[in-house]
Design a protein around this motif. Structure first.
Motif, mmCIF file in Angstrom:
data_model
loop_
_atom_site.group_PDB
_atom_site.id
_atom_site.type_symbol
_atom_site.label_atom_id
_atom_site.label_comp_id
_atom_site.label_asym_id
_atom_site.label_seq_id
_atom_site.Cartn_x
_atom_site.Cartn_y
_atom_site.Cartn_z
ATOM 1 N N LEU A 158 41.920 39.322 35.836
ATOM 2 C CA LEU A 158 40.639 39.494 36.653
ATOM 3 C C LEU A 158 40.996 39.217 38.199
ATOM 4 O O LEU A 158 41.543 38.136 38.678
ATOM 5 C CB LEU A 158 39.703 38.482 36.189
ATOM 6 N N GLY A 207 32.886 50.980 43.318
ATOM 7 C CA GLY A 207 33.093 51.152 42.074
ATOM 8 C C GLY A 207 33.537 52.614 41.314
ATOM 9 O O GLY A 207 33.743 53.526 42.314
ATOM 10 N N LEU A 247 27.999 46.008 34.121
ATOM 11 C CA LEU A 247 28.679 46.730 35.153
ATOM 12 C C LEU A 247 29.411 47.904 34.638
ATOM 13 O O LEU A 247 29.773 48.846 35.271
ATOM 14 C CB LEU A 247 29.653 45.817 35.399
ATOM 15 N N GLY A 248 29.628 48.158 33.477
ATOM 16 C CA GLY A 248 30.310 49.406 33.153
ATOM 17 C C GLY A 248 29.710 50.299 32.352
ATOM 18 O O GLY A 248 30.418 51.182 31.519
ATOM 19 N N THR A 278 33.028 41.517 44.455
ATOM 20 C CA THR A 278 33.716 42.521 43.633
ATOM 21 C C THR A 278 34.755 41.827 42.681
ATOM 22 O O THR A 278 35.538 41.033 42.774
ATOM 23 C CB THR A 278 34.878 43.538 44.646
ATOM 24 N N ILE A 279 34.459 42.328 41.335
ATOM 25 C CA ILE A 279 35.398 41.850 40.064
ATOM 26 C C ILE A 279 35.989 43.006 39.508
ATOM 27 O O ILE A 279 35.516 44.047 39.206
ATOM 28 C CB ILE A 279 34.625 41.172 39.262
ATOM 29 N N GLU A 280 37.487 42.829 39.572
ATOM 30 C CA GLU A 280 38.093 44.163 38.842
ATOM 31 C C GLU A 280 38.811 43.459 37.739
ATOM 32 O O GLU A 280 39.394 42.439 37.611
ATOM 33 C CB GLU A 280 39.218 44.536 39.920
ATOM 34 N N VAL A 290 31.168 41.536 32.756
ATOM 35 C CA VAL A 290 32.042 42.665 33.002
ATOM 36 C C VAL A 290 32.462 43.236 31.752
ATOM 37 O O VAL A 290 33.118 42.751 31.120
ATOM 38 C CB VAL A 290 33.313 42.389 34.088
ATOM 39 N N TYR A 291 32.141 44.614 31.706
ATOM 40 C CA TYR A 291 32.633 45.361 30.503
ATOM 41 C C TYR A 291 33.879 45.944 30.921
ATOM 42 O O TYR A 291 34.128 46.487 31.658
ATOM 43 C CB TYR A 291 31.720 46.317 30.187
ATOM 44 N N LYS A 350 34.040 46.107 39.656
ATOM 45 C CA LYS A 350 32.572 46.356 39.501
ATOM 46 C C LYS A 350 32.055 45.431 40.716
ATOM 47 O O LYS A 350 32.687 44.450 41.183
ATOM 48 C CB LYS A 350 32.387 45.705 38.436
#
Length: 537
Positions: free
Chosen positions: A90, A138, A23-24, A52-54, A78-79, A61
Motif C-alpha cells: 500500500l 483515481g 473507494l472501488g 491518496t491510497i494506492e 480500500v476495495y 483511491k
C-alpha cells in the motif's frame, strides 16, 4: 480515538467516528476484498486536504480530509479486486491545497482469499515528492491531489534504444590481471589490456574501463521497473538507480518494496531475473570490488547481499527510521548510511550486523555522498538535510567535526549530492533549483566556490533539483530536476563552464540519476509507473 472513513458519511459509533469511504465501487458477485487502512501522520498537519491510497493493481483511491492528519489514527476503506491475494503493498500520500506540503508512507496487507476484510497501517512522514502526473483522481480521471485537473501524460519516447557501440565499456583486466568482461587478460598487477576500442581506459574494479563521450540524450528508451500491466495510475517512484562497478549490472529501487536487477547488453538493459525484496522506499549501493550489494529501505532495514547470487549475507543494525542514502568506501571495507532521523552509521562489511560507529546529526537526513578518494587521514562525507542545510566532514575517526553549508536558499530539502572522482569538489542541489560547488576541504565558513548551476524552466524560473551526479571522468554533471506540478527535465551540464550541454524531457519527473562506469549511458528513475529512462548513443 480512531476515525474510520466510509461513503463520505460521518456518524458516531461509541467513541469512534465512522466515515468509511467506499473507494472501488464494490459490485455484486465480485467478492472484492476490503482493506481497512489506519493512517497517521508525523508530525501532525491540519492543513492536509487530500489523501491518496494506492493498493495493488486497482489504481489510486482519493479521500478528502476535513481536518488533516495526526498521530490519531484515521481508518480508510480500500476495495481491491477479487483476483488479488497474498501480500499487497500500500502507498499513501497526502498534500495540502497548494501541494506545498506532502507526506508519504507505505504499508502492507495480507489477503488470504477473495472477499475478506483485513487491516493495515500506513505512517506518513514529510517526503521529497508526492504528486502524481496522472492526477490524483483515481480511475475515472477526476481532479488531481491539489484540486487541479490531473495531467493527461506526456508523449512517449520517439527514439529507440541506442546501438551497442560504446567502445570499451567493459575493458580488460585491471589490478588483479584477470581477464575483464570482454577484453583480453592483463599482466598481473598491470592495468590490463586495451578495451574494445583498443585504447586503455581508467582503472576500475575488475578491469580498465574506457571512458567515452557522454550521451547526446537523442536516443533514449523507457523501461518498466514494475509489471507493465500494473501501471495504470501507479505512483511507484524509482528513487535510486545504480550501476555495478564494471557496468554489467543495473539496479532500480522503487517504493514498491522491490530492487530489480538488470543485466546490460551493450546499452540495453534486460531483467537479470533477481528481485530483492525491501521494506518500501529503497536505496542501493554496489561495493567498488563488485562483491557486495547494500539495500536500505523503510524502518531502518539495511541488507548486505552477495552481488553475484543476491543472497542476503546479513541485516545491518543501527537504524530505526527509513534509510535515505548509502555508500561504500573505495576499499569496499565500510558502508555508510543515513536515515530520516539523521542517524549516520558506518559498518565494517566483514564484521557482522553491528554498526562500527553511529553519529546523530540532529537533523532530518535526505541524502548522502562519499568521496571516492580516501587515505589514512582523510575520508570526506557529505549529508543533506530537509532544511536546505548540509554537513561536510572528514569522517576518519577523530575528525568528524562538520562544516555546515547552505545548499537550498529556501530552507527546504537537499536532494542531490555528489563528489568528483578526484575528491576535490562536492556538488549539491535542492528545492531552490541551484546546484552549488564546494572545494574539498571546505572553507571554515562553508562558502561555495565559483558560479553555481541553475536549472530553469521555460519561463525562466528555477526547477527543483532531484538528483545530481558527476560523470566518471569528472567533466560533466547529470542533473534531474522539476516536479509533476510544473515542468521537469534530465540534463547534462559541463562541470567546468557550468553550461548546459543537452536536456531531455522524460515521460515523468526524473527523481534519481546514474552514469555507467564508461560515461556513455545515463539512466534516470522516474516518479510514476515505475518508469526508468536509459539514454545512450
Amino acid at each position: 480515538m480512531t476515525t474510520l472513513a466510509m461513503n463520505g458519511d460521518r456518524r458516531k459509533l461509541g467513541i469512534a467516528v465512522l466515515a468509511l469511504a467506499a473507494l472501488g465501487g464494490q459490485s455484486c458477485g465480485k467478492k472484492e476484498s476490503l482493506i481497512l487502512v489506519s493512517v497517521t501522520a508525523t508530525p501532525a498537519d491540519p492543513t492536509l486536504q487530500s489523501l491518496t491510497i494506492e493498493a495493488a493493481k486497482d489504481g489510486a483511491k482519493v479521500f478528502t480530509l476535513t481536518s488533516g492528519l495526526s498521530s490519531q489514527p484515521v481508518v480508510f476503506g480500500v476495495y481491491v479486486s477479487s483476483d488479488v491475494t497474498g501480500t499487497v503493498v500500500l502507498h499513501g500520500a497526502a498534500t495540502n491545497a497548494a501541494a506545498a506540503t506532502c507526506v508519504r508512507g507505505t504499508g502492507q496487507a495480507t489477503i488470504d482469499a477473495a472477499g475478506v476484510t483485513v487491516n493495515a497501517s500506513i505512517g506518513l512522514k514529510p517526503a521529497k515528492d508526492c504528486a502524481s502526473p496522472t492526477g490524483a483522481g483515481g480511475a475515472n480521471g477526476a481532479a488531481g491531489t491539489s484540486g487541479t485537473a490531473g495531467m493527461t501524460g506526456v508523449a512517449g519516447m520517439a527514439g529507440a534504444a541506442g546501438v551497442a557501440g560504446a567502445a570499451g565499456i567493459s575493458g580488460a583486466a585491471g589490478i588483479s590481471g584477470a581477464a575483464g568482461i570482454s577484453g583480453a587478460a592483463g599482466a598481473a598487477g598491470g592495468t590490463g589490456a586495451a578495451g574494445m576500442s583498443g585504447a586503455a581506459g581508467v582503472t576500475g574494479a575488475g578491469g580498465a574501463i574506457q571512458i567515452v563521450s557522454p550521451p547526446s540524450l537523442a536516443k533514449c528508451t523507457e523501461y518498466s521497473h514494475i509489471e507493465a500491466a500494473a501501471c495504470g495510475g501507479s505512483t511507484v517512484h524509482v528513487w535510486d538507480v545504480v550501476f555495478s562497478s564494471n557496468g554489467s549490472l543495473l539496479t532500480t529501487a522503487g517504493d514498491d518494496g522491490r530492487v530489480k536487477i538488470w543485466k546490460m547488453s551493450g546499452n540495453v538493459p534486460s531483467p537479470e531475473g533477481h528481485v530483492v525484496q525491501s521494506a518500501g522506499q529503497g536505496y542501493v549501493a554496489f561495493s567498488p570490488d563488485g562483491k557486495l550489494l547494500a539495500v536500505g529501505s523503510n524502518s531502518g532495514q539495511l541488507q548486505l547481499l552477495d552481488a553475484t547470487t543476491f543472497e542476503r549475507i546479513t541485516n545491518l543494525a543501527g537504524h530505526g527510521d527509513d534509510i535515505e542514502a548509502l555508500a561504500f568506501t573505495a576499499d569496499s571495507e565500510h558502508l555508510w548510511a543515513v536515515d530520516y532521523s539523521g542517524v549516520l552509521t558506518r559498518h565494517d562489511t566483514g564484521a557482522g550486523p553491528a554498526a562500527a560507529s553511529s553519529i546523530q546529526t540532529g537533523s532530518t537526513g535526505y541524502t548522502l555522498a562519499l568521496s571516492p578518494v580516501m587515505t589514512a587521514s582523510e575520508q570526506w562525507l557529505a549529508v543533506g538535510f530537509d532544511d536546505g542545510k548540509g554537513n561536510i566532514a572528514n569522517v576518519v575517526p577523530g575528525q568528524t567535526t562538520p562544516t555546515i553549508i547552505t545548499v537550498s536558499a529556501d530552507m527546504l530539502g537537499v536532494y542531490g549530492m555528489s563528489f568528483s572522482p578526484d575528491g576535490k569538489t562536492l556538488v549539491a542541489g535542492g528545492i531552490d533549483g541551484v546546484v552549488g560547488f564546494w572545494n574539498i576541504p571546505p572553507p571554515a565558513n562553508g562558502a561555495p566556490s565559483g558560479t553555481p548551476i541553475t536549472v530553469p524552466d521555460t519561463a525562466g524560473a528555477s526547477e527543483s533539483i532531484k538528483a545530481v551526479k558527476f560523470s566518471p571522468d569528472g567533466k560533466y554533471l547529470a542533473i534531474s530536476a522539476g516536479d509533476p506540478m510544473n515542468e521537469w527535465k534530465l540534463g547534462i551540464w559541463d562541470a567546468a563552464t557550468r553550461k548546459n550541454r543537452v536536456s531531455k524531457v522524460p515521460t515523468f519527473t526524473p527523481v534519481s540519476v546514474a552514469w555507467s562506469p564508461s560515461g556513455g549511458i545515463v539512466v534516470a528513475g522516474e516518479d510514476s509507473c515505475g518508469t526508468v529512462i536509459v539514454c545512450a548513443d
